[in-house]
Design a protein around this motif. Sequence first.
Motif, PDB file in Angstrom:
ATOM      1  N   ASN A  72      37.361 -21.280   1.153  1.00 14.27           N
ATOM      2  CA  ASN A  72      38.200 -20.661   0.074  1.00 14.27           C
ATOM      3  C   ASN A  72      39.773 -20.021  -0.294  1.00 14.27           C
ATOM      4  N   GLN A  90      38.318 -16.520   1.877  1.00 16.19           N
ATOM      5  CA  GLN A  90      39.506 -17.289   3.668  1.00 16.19           C
ATOM      6  C   GLN A  90      41.011 -17.087   3.591  1.00 16.19           C
ATOM      7  N   HIS A 140      34.797 -17.843  -8.552  1.00 15.85           N
ATOM      8  CA  HIS A 140      32.998 -17.593  -7.525  1.00 15.85           C
ATOM      9  C   HIS A 140      32.285 -18.466  -7.714  1.00 15.85           C
ATOM     10  N   ASP A 143      36.332 -10.354  -5.813  1.00 11.02           N
ATOM     11  CA  ASP A 143      36.868  -9.721  -4.012  1.00 11.02           C
ATOM     12  C   ASP A 143      37.426 -10.518  -4.464  1.00 11.02           C
ATOM     13  N   LEU A 192      32.861  -4.772  -7.277  1.00 16.94           N
ATOM     14  CA  LEU A 192      33.058  -6.295  -6.340  1.00 16.94           C
ATOM     15  C   LEU A 192      31.963  -6.715  -6.741  1.00 16.94           C
ATOM     16  N   LEU A 211      27.634 -14.058   7.783  1.00 15.34           N
ATOM     17  CA  LEU A 211      27.677 -12.545   7.787  1.00 15.34           C
ATOM     18  C   LEU A 211      27.132 -12.403   6.908  1.00 15.34           C
ATOM     19  N   TRP A 212      26.680 -12.784   5.770  1.00 20.79           N
ATOM     20  CA  TRP A 212      26.285 -12.306   4.982  1.00 20.79           C
ATOM     21  C   TRP A 212      24.785 -11.847   4.638  1.00 20.79           C
ATOM     22  N   PRO A 264      21.128 -14.430   5.434  1.00 18.25           N
ATOM     23  CA  PRO A 264      20.261 -15.257   4.568  1.00 18.25           C
ATOM     24  C   PRO A 264      20.535 -16.365   3.278  1.00 18.25           C
ATOM     25  N   LEU A 279      20.859 -19.270   1.158  1.00 17.97           N
ATOM     26  CA  LEU A 279      19.365 -20.832   0.825  1.00 17.97           C
ATOM     27  C   LEU A 279      20.329 -21.985   0.820  1.00 17.97           C
ATOM     28  N   GLN A 296      28.108 -27.145   1.532  1.00 26.47           N
ATOM     29  CA  GLN A 296      29.404 -26.804   1.269  1.00 26.47           C
ATOM     30  C   GLN A 296      30.352 -27.768   1.414  1.00 26.47           C
ATOM     31  N   TRP A 314      23.143 -24.000  -3.661  1.00 26.93           N
ATOM     32  CA  TRP A 314      21.608 -23.849  -4.880  1.00 26.93           C
ATOM     33  C   TRP A 314      21.883 -22.551  -5.217  1.00 26.93           C
ATOM     34  N   LEU A 325      21.476 -19.414  -7.896  1.00 26.43           N
ATOM     35  CA  LEU A 325      20.492 -18.207  -8.054  1.00 26.43           C
ATOM     36  C   LEU A 325      20.323 -17.958  -9.428  1.00 26.43           C
ATOM     37  N   LEU A 383      22.288 -14.279 -10.581  1.00 23.95           N
ATOM     38  CA  LEU A 383      21.846 -13.215  -8.992  1.00 23.95           C
ATOM     39  C   LEU A 383      23.156 -13.098  -9.260  1.00 23.95           C
ATOM     40  N   SER A 384      23.585 -11.699  -8.651  1.00 27.62           N
ATOM     41  CA  SER A 384      24.421 -10.727  -8.323  1.00 27.62           C
ATOM     42  C   SER A 384      24.283 -11.000  -6.704  1.00 27.62           C
ATOM     43  N   GLY A 388      21.845 -12.152  -3.295  1.00 29.43           N
ATOM     44  CA  GLY A 388      21.118 -13.377  -2.664  1.00 29.43           C
ATOM     45  C   GLY A 388      19.967 -12.585  -1.831  1.00 29.43           C
TER      46      GLY A 388
HETATM   47  C1  B12 Z   1      33.246 -18.409  -2.085  1.00 30.55           C
HETATM   48  C2  B12 Z   1      32.158 -17.559  -1.813  1.00 30.55           C
HETATM   49  C3  B12 Z   1      30.676 -17.975  -2.342  1.00 30.55           C
HETATM   50  C4  B12 Z   1      30.800 -19.767  -2.621  1.00 30.55           C
HETATM   51  C5  B12 Z   1      30.671 -20.394  -0.875  1.00 30.55           C
HETATM   52  C6  B12 Z   1      31.229 -21.986  -0.321  1.00 30.55           C
HETATM   53  C7  B12 Z   1      32.796 -21.898  -0.283  1.00 30.55           C
HETATM   54  N1  B12 Z   1      32.452 -22.122   1.289  1.00 30.55           N
HETATM   55  O1  B12 Z   1      33.630 -21.914  -0.908  1.00 30.55           O
HETATM   56  C8  B12 Z   1      29.951 -20.073  -3.051  1.00 30.55           C
HETATM   57  C9  B12 Z   1      30.284 -20.787  -4.171  1.00 30.55           C
HETATM   58  C10 B12 Z   1      28.633 -21.595  -2.740  1.00 30.55           C
HETATM   59  C11 B12 Z   1      29.471 -18.777  -3.180  1.00 30.55           C
HETATM   60  C12 B12 Z   1      27.596 -19.082  -3.745  1.00 30.55           C
HETATM   61  C13 B12 Z   1      26.875 -17.863  -4.075  1.00 30.55           C
HETATM   62  N2  B12 Z   1      27.273 -16.804  -3.711  1.00 30.55           N
HETATM   63 CO1  B12 Z   1      29.059 -16.131  -3.296  1.00 30.55          CO
HETATM   64  N3  B12 Z   1      30.363 -15.807  -2.282  1.00 30.55           N
HETATM   65  C14 B12 Z   1      31.916 -16.082  -2.170  1.00 30.55           C
HETATM   66  C15 B12 Z   1      32.756 -14.788  -1.397  1.00 30.55           C
HETATM   67  C16 B12 Z   1      34.200 -15.062  -2.532  1.00 30.55           C
HETATM   68  C17 B12 Z   1      33.758 -15.728   0.242  1.00 30.55           C
HETATM   69  C18 B12 Z   1      32.808 -15.365   1.336  1.00 30.55           C
HETATM   70  C19 B12 Z   1      33.193 -16.359   2.445  1.00 30.55           C
HETATM   71  O2  B12 Z   1      34.081 -16.936   2.423  1.00 30.55           O
HETATM   72  N4  B12 Z   1      33.609 -14.832   3.035  1.00 30.55           N
HETATM   73  C20 B12 Z   1      34.072 -14.964   4.021  1.00 30.55           C
HETATM   74  C21 B12 Z   1      33.175 -15.981   5.553  1.00 30.55           C
HETATM   75  C22 B12 Z   1      34.391 -15.453   7.163  1.00 30.55           C
HETATM   76  O3  B12 Z   1      32.228 -15.270   5.429  1.00 30.55           O
HETATM   77  P1  B12 Z   1      30.882 -16.017   6.333  1.00 30.55           P
HETATM   78  O4  B12 Z   1      29.714 -15.283   6.107  1.00 30.55           O
HETATM   79  O5  B12 Z   1      30.966 -17.130   6.632  1.00 30.55           O
HETATM   80  O6  B12 Z   1      30.983 -16.529   4.912  1.00 30.55           O
HETATM   81  C23 B12 Z   1      30.602 -17.434   3.941  1.00 30.55           C
HETATM   82  C24 B12 Z   1      28.610 -16.626   3.062  1.00 30.55           C
HETATM   83  O7  B12 Z   1      29.468 -15.704   2.724  1.00 30.55           O
HETATM   84  C25 B12 Z   1      28.289 -18.053   2.679  1.00 30.55           C
HETATM   85  N5  B12 Z   1      27.357 -17.312   0.987  1.00 30.55           N
HETATM   86  C26 B12 Z   1      28.311 -17.055  -0.037  1.00 30.55           C
HETATM   87  N6  B12 Z   1      27.804 -16.237  -1.339  1.00 30.55           N
HETATM   88  C27 B12 Z   1      26.947 -15.988  -0.239  1.00 30.55           C
HETATM   89  C28 B12 Z   1      25.777 -15.233  -0.927  1.00 30.55           C
HETATM   90  C29 B12 Z   1      24.517 -14.010  -0.024  1.00 30.55           C
HETATM   91  C30 B12 Z   1      24.151 -13.785  -1.187  1.00 30.55           C
HETATM   92  C31 B12 Z   1      24.606 -14.925   0.819  1.00 30.55           C
HETATM   93  C32 B12 Z   1      23.673 -14.565   1.674  1.00 30.55           C
HETATM   94  C33 B12 Z   1      25.612 -15.755   1.954  1.00 30.55           C
HETATM   95  C34 B12 Z   1      26.837 -16.569   1.178  1.00 30.55           C
HETATM   96  O8  B12 Z   1      29.435 -18.884   2.007  1.00 30.55           O
HETATM   97  C35 B12 Z   1      30.139 -17.614   2.918  1.00 30.55           C
HETATM   98  C36 B12 Z   1      31.454 -19.787   3.533  1.00 30.55           C
HETATM   99  O9  B12 Z   1      30.549 -20.294   4.230  1.00 30.55           O
HETATM  100  C37 B12 Z   1      31.917 -13.489  -1.476  1.00 30.55           C
HETATM  101  C38 B12 Z   1      32.983 -12.665  -1.305  1.00 30.55           C
HETATM  102  C39 B12 Z   1      32.889 -11.626   0.379  1.00 30.55           C
HETATM  103  N7  B12 Z   1      32.731 -10.120  -0.762  1.00 30.55           N
HETATM  104  O10 B12 Z   1      33.037 -11.646   0.830  1.00 30.55           O
HETATM  105  C40 B12 Z   1      31.251 -14.571  -2.716  1.00 30.55           C
HETATM  106  C41 B12 Z   1      29.395 -13.053  -2.603  1.00 30.55           C
HETATM  107  C42 B12 Z   1      29.051 -13.314  -0.821  1.00 30.55           C
HETATM  108  N8  B12 Z   1      28.812 -14.013  -2.976  1.00 30.55           N
HETATM  109  C43 B12 Z   1      27.726 -13.593  -3.584  1.00 30.55           C
HETATM  110  C44 B12 Z   1      26.183 -13.925  -4.304  1.00 30.55           C
HETATM  111  C45 B12 Z   1      25.813 -13.085  -5.159  1.00 30.55           C
HETATM  112  C46 B12 Z   1      26.554 -15.447  -4.313  1.00 30.55           C
HETATM  113  C47 B12 Z   1      25.027 -15.942  -4.913  1.00 30.55           C
HETATM  114  C48 B12 Z   1      23.689 -15.569  -4.072  1.00 30.55           C
HETATM  115  C49 B12 Z   1      25.104 -16.690  -6.328  1.00 30.55           C
HETATM  116  C50 B12 Z   1      24.391 -17.406  -7.413  1.00 30.55           C
HETATM  117  N9  B12 Z   1      23.958 -16.582  -8.260  1.00 30.55           N
HETATM  118  O11 B12 Z   1      23.939 -18.044  -6.882  1.00 30.55           O
HETATM  119  C51 B12 Z   1      25.289 -18.030  -4.570  1.00 30.55           C
HETATM  120  C52 B12 Z   1      24.724 -17.946  -3.115  1.00 30.55           C
HETATM  121  C53 B12 Z   1      23.392 -18.363  -3.530  1.00 30.55           C
HETATM  122  C54 B12 Z   1      22.566 -19.289  -1.762  1.00 30.55           C
HETATM  123  N10 B12 Z   1      22.144 -20.760  -1.621  1.00 30.55           N
HETATM  124  O12 B12 Z   1      21.630 -18.320  -1.717  1.00 30.55           O
HETATM  125  C55 B12 Z   1      28.176 -11.818  -3.242  1.00 30.55           C
HETATM  126  C56 B12 Z   1      27.060 -11.256  -2.818  1.00 30.55           C
HETATM  127  C57 B12 Z   1      26.480 -10.055  -3.073  1.00 30.55           C
HETATM  128  C58 B12 Z   1      25.374  -9.036  -2.790  1.00 30.55           C
HETATM  129  N11 B12 Z   1      25.423  -8.300  -2.806  1.00 30.55           N
HETATM  130  O13 B12 Z   1      24.796  -9.979  -2.099  1.00 30.55           O
HETATM  131  C59 B12 Z   1      29.445 -12.106  -3.146  1.00 30.55           C
HETATM  132  C60 B12 Z   1      29.908 -10.735  -1.733  1.00 30.55           C
HETATM  133  C61 B12 Z   1      30.489 -12.032  -4.231  1.00 30.55           C
HETATM  134  C62 B12 Z   1      29.953 -10.758  -5.166  1.00 30.55           C
HETATM  135  N12 B12 Z   1      30.582  -9.720  -5.029  1.00 30.55           N
HETATM  136  O14 B12 Z   1      29.173 -11.252  -6.009  1.00 30.55           O
HETATM  137  N13 B12 Z   1      29.678 -17.581  -2.688  1.00 30.55           N
END
Ligand code: B12
Length: 350
Positions: free
Chosen positions: A144, A147, A181, A188, A235, A298-299, A301, A303, A313, A319, A321, A328-329, A331
């Motif tokens: 994305n 990254q 997003h 972010d 953010l 890293l963030w 669990p 779903l 992905q 999925w 939420l 939802l803002s 997870g």
């Molecule tokens: C890209 C992204 C997504 C993409 C990820 C897929 C992809 N390959 O691009 C998608 C669109 C799927 C996504 C979904 C969601 N996301 Co998002 N996402 C991001 C973003 C912009 C970057 C993540 C990343 O690449 N990190 C860098 C890599 C190296 O770290 P990583 O841990 O390996 O990354 C993985 C996880 O972060 C995971 N992921 C992505 N989102 C989320 C959210 C949660 C709660 C978890 C546990 C994991 C997770 O997907 C990443 C790629 O595999 C972040 C912003 C940030 N500041 O991190 C928000 C962020 C993590 N997401 C967020 C949210 C809220 C969600 C959702 C809950 C939204 C929703 N209402 O459904 C869902 C997750 C639902 C679930 N099934 O559990 C929030 C979490 C805030 C919080 N306080 O918990 C963030 C911080 C954005 C924000 N500021 O609001 N997301």
Amino acid sequence: MYYSCCISFQPTLCPDPVGSEHSELLLSLNKKLLRTLEDQETSPNPSVHLALRLSTHHNLGKESDHLNALKTDFHNDIESSLANSQPVVGRLALYTLALKASCYDLNTLTFTVNQRSETLLTHLKRQMALEKEHIAFSHRPLTNYYQYSLGVLALCVSGVRVNSHVSNKLIGAVEHGHIKHGDSDCIDTFAMAGMALQCLKEYDTQVQDAALDKALGVIKQKLLDSQRDDDSLVLEASEPVMVLQSHTKVALKFEVIKSHGAPDVYSVNVPTGTSLVYALELLQKKNIGFTFEKETSLWGPFLSVVNGERARQTDRRYWRLSSDGNALSQGIKDFKIETAQQITIENTSY
Ligand code: B12
């Protein structure tokens, strides 16, 4: 700006960026970060390391232990992803930034993939080239833009010249509104892209000034527009945390919308203040056809599977939420149930 004072990741402490009135806040954040290192179940996290190194307070013993954990556990994790050809640009970039923040000599670190040993920065450059090719063919990165921006920033602060085709793809994404997003703007990612492009502006003379400045202008406006009245950035639009001592139960309705077929509807009563993941566990235990699985990230669990269906992905699906129709803002672990509501879990493309 706070970040620019630290962008060269000098080991020396940065001056207090926000004024002494915030020093208590910083101290409490610092303590929280240090506490996460003590949790045996949590894996080493380069973002936490970066935050600790950028802080005005230091516990050098714990920081050094965490660095060692990154160099073993996190390193091995990336190595096996590389061996399986999984895209890892974000983790490679965060690892690079964390190591630089500890003044670690990046050239001494190598990954061995298919019996070939190459440095961290060589792998990072190669991953960025793969991401760039992917954008050229399908108009989106393998991972994305968050990254992708991290990758540009990590190369830039490591003094590696960023190929202009790579930086132009990021500038293009900002210009063409591809920083999303789900279906809304991703602040972010704008912030990360802003830091990456600002670094190029300051340290890389090859980048075209006009296009870069225009993209930086767009990013600045997006960040300003997302600012709330109290001057803080949205953010992470967290839900207000209510401290409720009562164990009153509230009725939750769940709606699961798979990629095909009619939605499934369930209900369960949960104590107030419990997390969404706990509510999902209670629902699963009722044995009425609802099942779920989660993956670690890293963030926290994430779903991944509901009622046997995986939102992959790799297929650009997740999925999504929402509560009473609002996304939802947070997870499943952080979102707390305070009132009766309907939670919708929908297999969505992004
Ligand atoms: C890209 C992204 C997504 C993409 C990820 C897929 C992809 N390959 O691009 C998608 C669109 C799927 C996504 C979904 C969601 N996301 Co998002 N996402 C991001 C973003 C912009 C970057 C993540 C990343 O690449 N990190 C860098 C890599 C190296 O770290 P990583 O841990 O390996 O990354 C993985 C996880 O972060 C995971 N992921 C992505 N989102 C989320 C959210 C949660 C709660 C978890 C546990 C994991 C997770 O997907 C990443 C790629 O595999 C972040 C912003 C940030 N500041 O991190 C928000 C962020 C993590 N997401 C967020 C949210 C809220 C969600 C959702 C809950 C939204 C929703 N209402 O459904 C869902 C997750 C639902 C679930 N099934 O559990 C929030 C979490 C805030 C919080 N306080 O918990 C963030 C911080 C954005 C924000 N500021 O609001 N997301």
